[in-house]
Design an enzyme around this catalytic site. Structure first.
Site, PDB file in Angstrom:
ATOM      1  N   ASP A  83       0.840  -1.200   0.000  1.00 14.95           N
ATOM      2  CA  ASP A  83       0.000   0.000   0.000  1.00 14.95           C
ATOM      3  C   ASP A  83       0.874   1.248   0.000  1.00 14.95           C
ATOM      4  OD1 ASP A  83       0.803  -0.472   2.757  1.00 14.95           O
ATOM      5  OD2 ASP A  83      -0.628   1.089   3.342  1.00 14.95           O
ATOM      6  N   GLU A 178       0.078  -1.076   5.663  1.00 13.68           N
ATOM      7  CA  GLU A 178       1.149  -0.701   6.591  1.00 13.68           C
ATOM      8  C   GLU A 178       1.127   0.792   6.866  1.00 13.68           C
ATOM      9  OE1 GLU A 178       5.285   0.604   7.752  1.00 13.68           O
ATOM     10  OE2 GLU A 178       4.018   1.208   6.060  1.00 13.68           O
ATOM     11  N   ASP A 201      12.260  -1.864   4.029  1.00 14.60           N
ATOM     12  CA  ASP A 201      11.348  -0.724   4.079  1.00 14.60           C
ATOM     13  C   ASP A 201      12.042   0.537   4.571  1.00 14.60           C
ATOM     14  OD1 ASP A 201       8.942   0.649   3.862  1.00 14.60           O
ATOM     15  OD2 ASP A 201       8.154  -0.057   5.771  1.00 14.60           O
TER      16      ASP A 201
END
EC number: 3.4.11.4
Length: 414
Positions: A83, A178, A201
């Site tokens: 997302d 997330e 990330d």
């Protein structure tokens, strides 16, 4: 060697799919459009030859790369989210590829005079001579965290195509939502079956993080009274003025734009105001648990004080914890950080070990029994129109994933 063209093509194919999440939704995923990329990722994992590829009813994706050694190796995992943040639009992303960046201003959008400049974003100069992927100035890019997904899938494909690199069982997991704090809420740690994992990330090349904020969200509702302004004396209560009093009573220098490193903050990120009701949305962050608790107490005591001042309940507040500092869960198994650090050094990458001024799925997963430090994905200026990622950083992140897999297998027989 991992192909620059291939990794660029893969990344662009992901970021051009709109996957913005929605904090106001109570479904998982929070937006139907997240399924569009989720289904593409499932098909791609199958296409490259991954085993046990699955997607559940909440769009959590898992897959396995079987071991290619005979000895026992800990099962490791790599996790990213698909997302993008609702802070800035992720619809109609139009990436621009800047070859051999010359260190000067990049015109993202000539019509709107939107410039990505090293005078403001000094990190750009780290990548002079490299290939940058930017936005067109009207959307975010989505490198957070589609760069991570690109790198994980590219690494798995490389390991499949190069069986001479020895590794144990590797699990990959991709999550929705997330960016609204729910990425790990329905992650099935038992099904995933890894001894530990890494979220891909982070930002700048070399980042390696095992500390993050403790985090909470606060919704502050201020009630007023609306009457005709011509006859309002002694009767009208303007909720926006009370809300302003609340805002100004919090420490002005303890906001994101004035803090760094281990310093926490209060962040007002949304206001909806009318005379009769104003709603303030805050996030509360601190690395230290005691300071984190104190911040929540400060905001509650301020609410109580203003209510006492007005001799009635003009403010109500709802505070919800979101995630906690993963350091508590990672320090007892620090060898998993050491392996990542060794992998970077083996690839001539200088590890940048520092606290995350934010959170990742890894923070929640660590408290769910899956210790999960965070590794760079390469992007910069997340959540806005100035976001960019160097292709060379994505290639290096892919190589780090492969090297971690190789080192984990090697250390299992030492």
């Amino acid at each position: 060697m991992i192909s620059k063209d291939d990794i660029t093509k893969r990344f662009i194919s992901y970021v051009t799919v709109d996957t913005e999440s929605d904090p106001e939704s109570d479904t998982t995923p929070s937006t139907l459009k997240q399924w569009d990329l989720a289904n593409i990722l499932v098909a791609e994992l199958k296409l490259i030859g991954m085993s046990d590829v699955s997607i559940d009813d909440n769009a959590y994706i898992m897959a396995t790369l079987p071991s290619n050694v005979n000895h026992k190796v800990p099962t490791i995992g790599f996790v990213s989210h698909f997302d993008t943040t609702p802070d800035f639009t992720g619809a109609n992303v139009n990436p621009q590829v800047i070859e051999n960046y010359d260190g000067k201003d990049i015109v993202l959008n000539a019509a709107e005079n939107i410039i990505l400049s090293p005078d403001y974003f000094e990190d750009l100069l780290l990548y002079k001579g490299q290939t940058l992927i930017t936005t067109d100035g009207t959307t975010l890019l989505g490198a957070d965290d589609k760069a991570g997904i690109t790198e994980i899938i590219s690494a798995m494909e490389y390991l499949i195509n190069h069986p001479e690199i020895k590794h144990g069982v590797i699990k990959v997991g991709f999550t929705p939502d997330e960016e609204i704090g729910r990425g790990a809420h329905k992650f099935d740690v038992k099904k995933f079956g890894a001894d530990w994992a890494y979220t891909i990330d982070g930002s700048q090349i070399g980042e390696l993080e095992y500390e993050n904020f403790n985090a909470a969200g606060a919704k502050v509702v201020v009630k007023g009274k609306i009457v005709h302004p011509g006859y309002a004396k002694g009767k009208m209560v303007n909720s926006m003025y009370i809300a302003t009093e609340f805002i100004n009573s919090l420490p002005r220098m303890e906001t994101p734009e004035h803090t760094e490193g281990y310093q926490g903050f209060f962040h007002l990120h949304n206001i909806e105001g009318k005379v009769e009701e104003t709603v303030l949305h805050y996030i509360i962050r601190d690395h230290d648990m005691n300071h984190f608790k104190a911040r929540k107490e400060v905001i509650q005591k301020l609410t109580n004080a203003i209510n006492e001042q007005y001799e009635r309940e003009v403010i109500t507040i709802e505070i919800k914890d979101q995630y906690f500092n993963m350091k508590e869960k990672v320090v007892p198994v620090m060898h998993i950080v050491d392996i990542a650090e060794e992998a970077m050094k083996a690839l001539d990458i200088e590890p940048l070990i520092k606290p995350i001024r934010g959170g990742t799925d890894g923070s929640q997963l660590s408290f769910m029994g899956l210790p999960c430090p965070n590794i760079f994905a390469g992007g910069h200026n997340f959540h806005g129109r100035y976001e960019y990622v160097p292709v060379e950083s994505m290639i290096k992140a892919t190589e780090v994933i492969c090297k971690i897999a190789e080192l984990t297998a090697k250390k299992a027989i030492e």
